[in-house]
Write a protein that holds these residues in place. Structure first.
Motif, PDB file in Angstrom:
ATOM      1  N   PRO A 127       0.799  -1.241   0.000  1.00 23.87           N
ATOM      2  CA  PRO A 127       0.000   0.000   0.000  1.00 23.87           C
ATOM      3  C   PRO A 127       0.825   1.282   0.000  1.00 23.87           C
ATOM      4  N   ASP A 128       1.986   1.267   0.675  1.00 21.52           N
ATOM      5  CA  ASP A 128       2.788   2.491   0.790  1.00 21.52           C
ATOM      6  C   ASP A 128       3.924   2.550  -0.229  1.00 21.52           C
ATOM      7  N   SER A 129       3.912   1.656  -1.206  1.00 15.74           N
ATOM      8  CA  SER A 129       5.013   1.601  -2.172  1.00 15.74           C
ATOM      9  C   SER A 129       4.816   2.625  -3.287  1.00 15.74           C
ATOM     10  N   LYS A 130       5.890   2.847  -4.051  1.00 17.86           N
ATOM     11  CA  LYS A 130       5.823   3.768  -5.188  1.00 17.86           C
ATOM     12  C   LYS A 130       4.901   3.210  -6.275  1.00 17.86           C
ATOM     13  N   ALA A 132       2.255   1.392  -5.878  1.00 20.05           N
ATOM     14  CA  ALA A 132       0.856   1.577  -5.493  1.00 20.05           C
ATOM     15  C   ALA A 132       0.403   3.003  -5.808  1.00 20.05           C
ATOM     16  N   ALA A 133       1.250   3.972  -5.561  1.00 19.89           N
ATOM     17  CA  ALA A 133       0.899   5.361  -5.846  1.00 19.89           C
ATOM     18  C   ALA A 133       0.719   5.569  -7.359  1.00 19.89           C
ATOM     19  N   GLU A 134       1.591   4.958  -8.163  1.00 27.54           N
ATOM     20  CA  GLU A 134       1.459   5.069  -9.615  1.00 27.54           C
ATOM     21  C   GLU A 134       0.179   4.408 -10.110  1.00 27.54           C
ATOM     22  N   ARG A 136      -2.649   4.053  -8.464  1.00 25.33           N
ATOM     23  CA  ARG A 136      -3.796   4.912  -8.124  1.00 25.33           C
ATOM     24  C   ARG A 136      -3.886   6.097  -9.077  1.00 25.33           C
ATOM     25  N   SER A 137      -2.754   6.659  -9.452  1.00 29.00           N
ATOM     26  CA  SER A 137      -2.772   7.818 -10.344  1.00 29.00           C
ATOM     27  C   SER A 137      -3.242   7.449 -11.752  1.00 29.00           C
ATOM     28  N   GLN A 138      -3.080   6.193 -12.129  1.00 32.29           N
ATOM     29  CA  GLN A 138      -3.500   5.744 -13.462  1.00 32.29           C
ATOM     30  C   GLN A 138      -4.943   5.225 -13.474  1.00 32.29           C
ATOM     31  N   VAL A 143      -6.105  -1.088  -4.707  1.00 33.44           N
ATOM     32  CA  VAL A 143      -4.655  -1.196  -4.559  1.00 33.44           C
ATOM     33  C   VAL A 143      -4.366  -1.657  -3.142  1.00 33.44           C
ATOM     34  N   GLY A 200       2.242   0.896 -12.815  1.00 36.51           N
ATOM     35  CA  GLY A 200       1.629   2.106 -13.355  1.00 36.51           C
ATOM     36  C   GLY A 200       1.476   2.032 -14.869  1.00 36.51           C
TER      37      GLY A 200
END
Length: 293
Positions: A127-130, A132-134, A136-138, A143, A200
């Motif tokens: 959940p806190d990985s890079k 996962a952030a990518e 969510r942004s896509q 996630v 991502g």
């Protein structure tokens, strides 16, 4: 009047030999031995088993009327009158001549004019990985790791595609999700290209791409919306056909796959066999299919 003596006298002349001779003159039935009496019976012949077919049966196209792309779209739009052009979609079905026990085609394709679908993508990543952030942004709908594992085990599957980050692969395998996601075709795997280092980019490619898979010698995929113009449909159909031909050419061994028929249909319309032509001799102008229904 004759006396009894005179009647008996002629009978006395009959000798024993004459009586025996008369007996031999009578026809007699010869006895037939028991062994020589037989019934005229025939031995039942075992039924020959029909050899099982190793190929799928396809229709004889000599009895089928083919349509140009413009004509097929015209008839399909007539069936879809009154419906939202963005909700109903054109679908292309490619029928193959292939072996029943042969390998099946499965791939993903980004069409020149993507068909908008409400795909819900699940990404298995920390959940806190890079990554996962990518994701969510896509536009990934779900996630995470443990929360997703628990939902799947409870039977809650609220996604259409699933991608796994390579760092979360071992944890996903330990969770034992294969028996649940496997039969649904949702289990991430390296072979299917759904276990990736860059989730991502995978989410971005999956949102704009369409997945197709061969089932019972037929490959189906949405190739457009009813609002698409004939020119847009032509480019999408050509891209899909080229991808199928490329997949067949890259298969190893004696595959024996050939395209038998291409059928265009829609959500609420029947299918029309395509002839491969864009317009026919009596087709309407393509621009007349570009406006509102």
């Amino acid at each position: 009047m004759a006396t009894p003596r005179s009647l008996i006298a002629p009978l006395s002349r009959l000798t024993t030999s004459s009586i025996a001779a008369s007996r031999h003159q009578a026809p007699t039935l010869a006895s037939i031995p028991y062994q020589s009496i037989r019934c005229a019976t025939t031995k039942a012949q075992p039924k020959k088993k029909k050899k099982a077919r190793n190929t799928f049966i396809q229709y004889d196209l000599k009895k089928t009327e083919p349509f140009s792309l413009v004509d097929a779209m015209q008839y399909i739009r007539a069936f879809e009158v009154g419906r939202n052009p963005s909700s109903s979609k054109y679908e292309l079905a490619i029928r193959l001549r292939t072996l029943k026990n042969g390998p099946s085609l499965r791939n993903r394709l980004r069409l020149p004019h993507p068909v908008k679908t409400d795909l819900r993508i699940c990404v298995i990543a920390a959940p806190d990985s890079k990554g996962a952030a990518e994701a969510r942004s896509q536009g990934a709908a779900l996630v995470g790791e443990d929360d997703i594992f628990n939902q799947i085990k409870e039977g809650i599957i609220e996604f259409d595609r699933c991608i796994c980050h390579v760092d979360s692969l071992q944890k996903m395998n330990k969770a034992g999700l294969g028996r649940i996601l496997g039969p649904k075709g949702l289990m991430p795997s390296t072979k299917a290209g759904t276990v990736v280092p860059n989730v991502g980019a995978a989410v971005r490619a999956m949102v704009g791409a369409s997945e197709y898979r061969e089932r019972l010698a037929v490959i189906r995929m949405a190739v457009g919306q009813l609002g698409f113009t004939p020119e847009e449909m032509q480019r999408n159909v050509k891209a899909f056909m080229d991808a199928i031909k490329k997949d067949i050419s890259q298969m190893k061994g004696p595959v024996g796959k050939e395209i038998h028929e291409v059928v265009l249909s829609s959500t609420n319309a029947p299918g029309f066999t395509l002839s491969g032509d864009f317009r026919g001799a009596n087709s309407i102008a393509a621009k007349e299919l570009s406006g509102p229904m």
